[in-house]
Scaffold this active site. Structure first.
Site, PDB file in Angstrom:
ATOM      1  N   SER A  42      10.200  -8.007  -1.290  1.00  0.00           N
ATOM      2  CA  SER A  42      10.884  -8.022   0.065  1.00  0.00           C
ATOM      3  C   SER A  42      10.488  -9.699   0.589  1.00  0.00           C
ATOM      4  CB  SER A  42       9.830  -7.479   1.079  1.00  0.00           C
ATOM      5  OG  SER A  42       9.095  -6.433   0.216  1.00  0.00           O
ATOM      6  N   ARG A  59      -6.141 -12.268 -12.629  1.00  0.00           N
ATOM      7  CA  ARG A  59      -7.449 -12.634 -12.882  1.00  0.00           C
ATOM      8  C   ARG A  59      -7.836 -11.763 -13.688  1.00  0.00           C
ATOM      9  NH1 ARG A  59      -9.073 -17.526 -11.609  1.00  0.00           N
ATOM     10  NH2 ARG A  59      -8.090 -18.682  -9.685  1.00  0.00           N
ATOM     11  N   ASP A  85      14.465  -8.241  -6.054  1.00  0.00           N
ATOM     12  CA  ASP A  85      14.813  -6.991  -5.259  1.00  0.00           C
ATOM     13  C   ASP A  85      16.115  -7.135  -4.590  1.00  0.00           C
ATOM     14  OD1 ASP A  85      12.413  -5.768  -6.374  1.00  0.00           O
ATOM     15  OD2 ASP A  85      11.504  -5.175  -4.800  1.00  0.00           O
ATOM     16  N   GLY A 131       3.764  -9.238  -3.341  1.00  0.00           N
ATOM     17  CA  GLY A 131       3.082 -10.293  -2.515  1.00  0.00           C
ATOM     18  C   GLY A 131       3.390 -11.755  -2.360  1.00  0.00           C
ATOM     19  N   LYS A 180      14.273   1.141 -10.189  1.00  0.00           N
ATOM     20  CA  LYS A 180      12.998   1.814 -10.259  1.00  0.00           C
ATOM     21  C   LYS A 180      13.390   3.447 -10.411  1.00  0.00           C
ATOM     22  CE  LYS A 180      10.830  -1.698  -7.277  1.00  0.00           C
ATOM     23  NZ  LYS A 180       9.648  -2.106  -8.004  1.00  0.00           N
ATOM     24  N   GLY A 186       5.319  -5.260  -0.652  1.00  0.00           N
ATOM     25  CA  GLY A 186       5.750  -5.295   0.736  1.00  0.00           C
ATOM     26  C   GLY A 186       4.754  -5.988   1.705  1.00  0.00           C
TER      27      GLY A 186
END
Lengths: 179, 296
Positions: B238, B167, B26, B216, B83, B155
């Site tokens: 992020s 998973r 990003d 994440g 996006k 984020g």
């Protein structure tokens, strides 16, 4: 694809994995990423030595850029194939295309039908070959004369991605370079 | 010679194939885009604010300003993604007109439609979409997505949701691989997935398009964890530009993604990267503020 024509294939990430290979394919991808990782993990010299051993080496798309002597910008390559290559030569992704090509060198290779057939080629943000030096054989061109496949001894370069199709003739041609 | 065909399924999924094994970062301006390219990113995602800021500042999150996107496209030679809001097909038309290489129909932006996603088959530009499970992935592919990413929770810098979603997808694929053909229709109904795509997935033992992880990832080990779980590459939002020292962290994440099975290399590249993004544990986020639940 290689498995379908009876060849064992392994993925190579480090120089020591080159030992014992009979040939090498450098696939598509992002050529700037290729170059950075090859420098960081000290792959340039081992790859050059492999190419000079006479074993067949094939670069598709980013792999072709990586083989070229001249790409018109400061980005490390193997500088082995006497061709001038232009990156992202056809435009952005919305300009990526598929097309049927006449590739005379493939006509002698069995394709199941017993007669020559066009090769369906997929170009993804592809490079082209602007010019070739002595000793480089041009294998395929677009209608407008753009060079999109070439060979120099044991080195093969294509702008397009035979690995994204079902046609194995380009792979068979590559294996033929081993003899 | 035949005519060129553009915007085909083969060229859409083909670009995603070329990104495999790579990191998509990003970026919010040309300078960050250059840092990402120099670190070895295989593509960048152009956006107005990174997800951590969207989360903090609130308000409606929309497609980025075209000027910003064009600046980023001019700054780098690698593919540029951008996006659009879920269901906002005009934002997607604008992004296609700008010439971006991939559109992310993203839950990180505020959805424009709470029932329908964009009909991605209408476009020449390819789309990537998020998913939390196999049914969601196959619905998006059914609408024309040429690439999938598991959503995670954007984020946060907390990997737990990315792991949960990867998973879920891989677990469901393993389950359907062991089924008899007549059982697949029932599963298609249960998952809300198109039958033909479910059948193809069972035969292939994987999604029929490239599948990245997102949401994440903040460290080289996070990236390698997702790769070892079986994804084809990673998005880092992020995690890079909210850390103390973005350039070395970006490079380290690229290297750990390439050598995801080599703990010695991951250890080496993880040294001395400075402070990662502060992060926000997903468990502490109120349910109505979760982004991953957006998308239908």
């Amino acid at each position: 694809m290689l498995k379908r024509i009876g060849v064992d294939a392994v993925e190579i990430r480090k120089a020591e994995q080159l030992a014992g290979l009979d040939g090498l394919i450098m696939p598509g991808g992002e050529s700037t990423t290729f170059a950075k990782l090859a420098v960081e993990f000290k792959l340039l010299e081992p790859l050059r030595a492999f190419c000079k051993s006479g074993k067949p080496v094939w670069g598709t798309c980013a792999g072709m850029i990586f083989l070229a002597k001249d790409i018109g910008r400061a980005q490390p390559t193997l500088e082995l194939m006497d061709v001038k290559v232009k990156r992202n030569a056809f435009g952005r992704q919305v300009d990526s295309f598929e097309i049927d090509l006449d590739i005379p060198a493939l006509n002698a290779i069995e394709n199941g039908s017993g007669k020559p057939a066009p090769f369906h080629a997929i170009f993804i943000r592809a490079p082209l070959i602007e010019s070739v030096g002595k000793g480089v054989e041009v294998l395929a061109k677009l209608d407008d004369g753009t060079i999109i496949a070439a060979r120099q001894g044991n080195l093969l370069a294509t702008s397009f991605h035979p690995e994204l199709t079902r046609d194995v003739r380009m792979h068979r041609y590559f294996l033929g370079l081993a003899k | 010679m035949a005519e060129k065909q553009i915007g085909t399924w083969a060229v859409k999924v083909g670009l995603a194939q070329m990104l495999k094994g790579g990191v998509i970062m990003d970026v919010t301006n040309a300078e960050q885009a250059k840092i990402a390219e120099d670190a070895g990113a295989c593509a960048v995602m152009a956006l107005e604010r990174v997800p951590a800021d969207i989360r903090r500042e609130g308000g409606v999150a929309r497609m980025a300003d075209p000027t910003k996107i064009s600046e980023i496209m001019e700054a780098v030679s690698i593919p540029v993604m951008a996006k659009a809001r879920i269901g906002h097909f005009v934002e997607a038309q604008v992004l296609e007109a700008l010439g971006v290489d991939y559109i992310d129909e993203s839950e990180v932006l505020t959805p424009a439609d709470e029932e329908n996603h964009i009909n991605k088959n209408d476009f020449n530009v390819p789309f990537v979409c998020g998913c939390r499970n196999l049914g969601e992935a196959l619905r998006r592919i059914g609408e024309g997505a040429a690439m999938i990413r598991t959503k995670g929770e954007a984020g946060t810098g907390d990997i737990v949701e990315a792991v949960r979603h990867a998973r879920a997808v891989f677990g469901e694929i393993r389950r359907i691989q062991n089924m008899r053909p007549e059982e697949l229709m029932h599963v298609a109904k249960e998952l809300g997935a198109p039958y033909e795509l479910l059948k193809e997935t069972a035969e292939l033992g994987r999604l029929p398009v490239v599948n990245f992880a997102a949401g994440g990832i903040a460290t080289p080990a996070d990236a390698a964890l997702m790769m070892q779980l079986g994804v084809d590459g990673v998005f880092v939002g992020s995690g890079i530009f909210k850390s103390a020292d973005p350039a070395p962290r970006a490079k380290a994440i690229v290297e750990a993604t390439t050598h995801f099975n080599d703990p010695d290399i991951i250890a080496r590249v993880s040294r001395g990267l400075g402070i990662p993004m502060a992060g926000l544990a997903v468990k502490q986020i109120p349910e109505k503020e979760l982004l991953a639940v957006r998308g239908w």
